[in-house]
Design an enzyme around this catalytic site. Structure first.
Site, mmCIF file in Angstrom:
data_model
loop_
_atom_site.group_PDB
_atom_site.id
_atom_site.type_symbol
_atom_site.label_atom_id
_atom_site.label_comp_id
_atom_site.label_asym_id
_atom_site.label_seq_id
_atom_site.Cartn_x
_atom_site.Cartn_y
_atom_site.Cartn_z
ATOM 1 N N ASN A 7 0.884 -1.159 0.000
ATOM 2 C CA ASN A 7 0.000 0.000 0.000
ATOM 3 C C ASN A 7 0.926 1.214 0.000
ATOM 4 O O ASN A 7 1.473 1.593 1.027
ATOM 5 C CB ASN A 7 -0.882 -0.030 1.251
ATOM 6 C CG ASN A 7 -1.943 1.056 1.216
ATOM 7 O OD1 ASN A 7 -1.873 1.976 0.402
ATOM 8 N ND2 ASN A 7 -2.895 0.969 2.118
ATOM 9 N N ARG A 78 -2.446 -2.216 -3.578
ATOM 10 C CA ARG A 78 -3.703 -1.496 -3.385
ATOM 11 C C ARG A 78 -3.604 -0.235 -4.243
ATOM 12 O O ARG A 78 -2.756 0.621 -4.013
ATOM 13 C CB ARG A 78 -3.868 -1.114 -1.921
ATOM 14 C CG ARG A 78 -5.113 -0.299 -1.723
ATOM 15 C CD ARG A 78 -5.208 0.233 -0.331
ATOM 16 N NE ARG A 78 -6.527 0.815 -0.174
ATOM 17 C CZ ARG A 78 -6.784 1.837 0.625
ATOM 18 N NH1 ARG A 78 -5.832 2.385 1.330
ATOM 19 N NH2 ARG A 78 -7.992 2.308 0.712
ATOM 20 N N HIS A 167 -13.088 2.244 -0.834
ATOM 21 C CA HIS A 167 -13.153 1.172 0.182
ATOM 22 C C HIS A 167 -13.756 -0.104 -0.396
ATOM 23 O O HIS A 167 -14.245 -0.960 0.344
ATOM 24 C CB HIS A 167 -14.034 1.574 1.399
ATOM 25 C CG HIS A 167 -13.428 2.603 2.302
ATOM 26 N ND1 HIS A 167 -14.199 3.483 3.019
ATOM 27 C CD2 HIS A 167 -12.149 2.875 2.622
ATOM 28 C CE1 HIS A 167 -13.427 4.268 3.744
ATOM 29 N NE2 HIS A 167 -12.174 3.928 3.506
ATOM 30 N N ARG A 228 -12.466 14.585 7.671
ATOM 31 C CA ARG A 228 -13.193 14.986 6.453
ATOM 32 C C ARG A 228 -14.655 15.307 6.767
ATOM 33 O O ARG A 228 -15.282 14.608 7.570
ATOM 34 C CB ARG A 228 -13.146 13.855 5.418
ATOM 35 C CG ARG A 228 -11.773 13.662 4.817
ATOM 36 C CD ARG A 228 -11.738 12.464 3.897
ATOM 37 N NE ARG A 228 -10.724 11.507 4.330
ATOM 38 C CZ ARG A 228 -10.616 10.257 3.912
ATOM 39 N NH1 ARG A 228 -11.447 9.794 3.009
ATOM 40 N NH2 ARG A 228 -9.677 9.466 4.370
ATOM 41 N N GLU A 370 -8.196 -5.884 4.570
ATOM 42 C CA GLU A 370 -7.963 -5.526 3.168
ATOM 43 C C GLU A 370 -6.728 -6.216 2.608
ATOM 44 O O GLU A 370 -6.706 -6.598 1.439
ATOM 45 C CB GLU A 370 -7.831 -3.995 3.038
ATOM 46 C CG GLU A 370 -9.177 -3.308 3.160
ATOM 47 C CD GLU A 370 -9.068 -1.800 3.314
ATOM 48 O OE1 GLU A 370 -8.667 -1.345 4.394
ATOM 49 O OE2 GLU A 370 -9.380 -1.083 2.352
#
Ligand code: AMP
Length: 389
Positions: A7, A78, A167, A228, A370
């Site tokens: 990642n 990813r 996601h 956010r 993940e």
């Protein structure tokens, strides 16, 4: 099969080595401060790697000891944005790398870093199969009425402005595990999945496929997140622009200064919950805004999927914060949702049901993974390509 899962961020590289068949993690780590020098003159901090290639040397050294005589079979990346082209994991070649690069304008912080990671591996291990697993791919099944913004068509045709969703790897993995836990074939599984981490999104699953999701053109839309804002009236940006805010100011405000941080002064859910329990009114208000926003989405997505057969919580907050799950469930009385207080408080790493038998919809906690999903997708793509005619 041994898969190195990467990642790659602009200044960091997170990695895990997975034995796919055994389902085990052989090594994992994080290289930080890539290309950032010492972070300041004479601050005494160790210097970070100069670039992603140097970071990879560090990863290689770290995994070497853990692997012993075994060698890596493949690398899975990813990749944040797959645009409209990628609906599945793909084996990477030069053309695919360039296609990911062409999507840079849609994910300026993420895709360039993903490409740096891919090129660093290709240079170090030219024969290593590499697979890209896209965060957007699972949402390629969104119907047009869900992915369209009601703006002039040329914004979509000329600039690719539409909802993509993110996601996806987590939502897909969790959908499969939740369906298995309830003993429902995944292609008959209708559910609402809330991935609540630092970034947060909720997805409507119908027949095992994503039919709506709260993140849109970027991972900013939708829920209240750590820093956010999620949804707001776009006219606020016009208003602030006229008042002299630059695009960079707006970007920083919306992505880094908002959400729990903007409302409660802290982006970490654990701290916000503790503050609220200690009587901090701003923290309690932040939790109310965040849980109300999520409850509204859950109600909407219950309709979108024609009646959800499950509500599933996952990721850092979803898996660990019984308080936040309670706040959300308390707002879902109209759907007949009833948590079992004891089951909700229990801590476990296993997928589990936390609702009462009389709850109209079972509520589940399903830990996401993940890296495991990326490792499995990588192994499948490599195996498929080697048996293809
Ligand atoms: P993630 O991005 O999935 O790692 O999730 C990070 C978020 O999970 C942060 O807001 C953490 O505060 C939150 N989190 C992790 N553990 C807990 C916990 N025990 N209780 C509440 N929130 C938690």
């Amino acid at each position: 099969m041994l898969v190195l899962v990467i990642n790659s961020g602009s200044s960091s590289l997170k990695f895990q080595v997975r034995d796919v068949e055994a389902g085990s993690v052989l090594a994992e780590g994080l290289v930080e401060k890539i290309g950032m020098g010492t972070g300041g003159e004479g601050d005494g901090q160790p210097e970070g790697p100069r670039d992603h290639a140097e970071a990879l040397e560090q990863v290689d050294a770290e995994i070497h000891a853990a692997l012993g005589d075994r060698v890596l079979d493949a690398v899975g990346h990813r990749v944040v944005h797959g645009g409209e082209r990628f609906g599945e994991p793909v084996l990477i070649d030069n053309e695919i790398t360039r296609a990911i690069e062409r999507l840079n304008p849609l994910a300026p912080l993420h895709n360039p870093a993903n490409v740096l990671g891919i090129r660093a591996i290709a240079k170090k291990w030219p024969d290593m199969p590499q697979v890209a697993v896209f965060d957007t791919a699972f949402h390629r099944t969104l119907p047009e009425h869900a992915w369209r913004y009601a703006v002039p068509d040329e914004l979509y045709t000329n600039h690719g402005i539409r909802r993509y969703g993110f996601h996806g790897t987590s939502h897909e993995y969790v959908a499969h595990r939740a369906a298995a836990l309830l003993d429902v074939p995944v292609d008959e599984f209708d559910a609402v999945i809330a991935h609540l981490g630092n970034g947060a999104s909720v997805t409507a699953i119908r027949g095992g496929q994503s039919v709506d999701t709260s993140m849109g053109f970027t991972p900013l839309e939708g829920l209240v997140m750590g820093t956010r804002s999620g949804d707001l009236d776009p006219s606020i940006l016009v208003f602030l622009g006229r008042a002299g805010w630059s695009p960079e100011d707006l970007d920083s405000m919306l992505n880094r200064q908002s959400g729990l941080k903007g409302l409660a002064g802290n982006n970490d859910m654990r701290s916000v919950v503790e503050a609220a329990e200690a009587g901090d009114a701003r923290a309690a208000m932040a939790l109310a805004v965040a849980s109300y926003r999520l409850a509204k989405y859950i109600g909407g997505y219950h309709v979108a999927v024609g009646g959800a057969k499950a509500l599933v919580f996952t990721a850092g907050i979803g898996e660990n914060s019984h308080q936040f799950r309670t706040l959300v469930a308390d707002r879902l009385g109209a759907l007949g949702v009833q948590l079992d207080a004891g089951l909700n408080r229990e801590r476990s790493k296993e997928p589990r049901v936390i609702s009462t038998p009389s709850s109209a919809i079972p509520v589940l906690v399903v830990p996401t993974d993940e890296e495991r999903a990326i490792a499995e997708a990588t192994a499948a793509a490599v195996t498929h390509s080697s048996v293809a005619p």
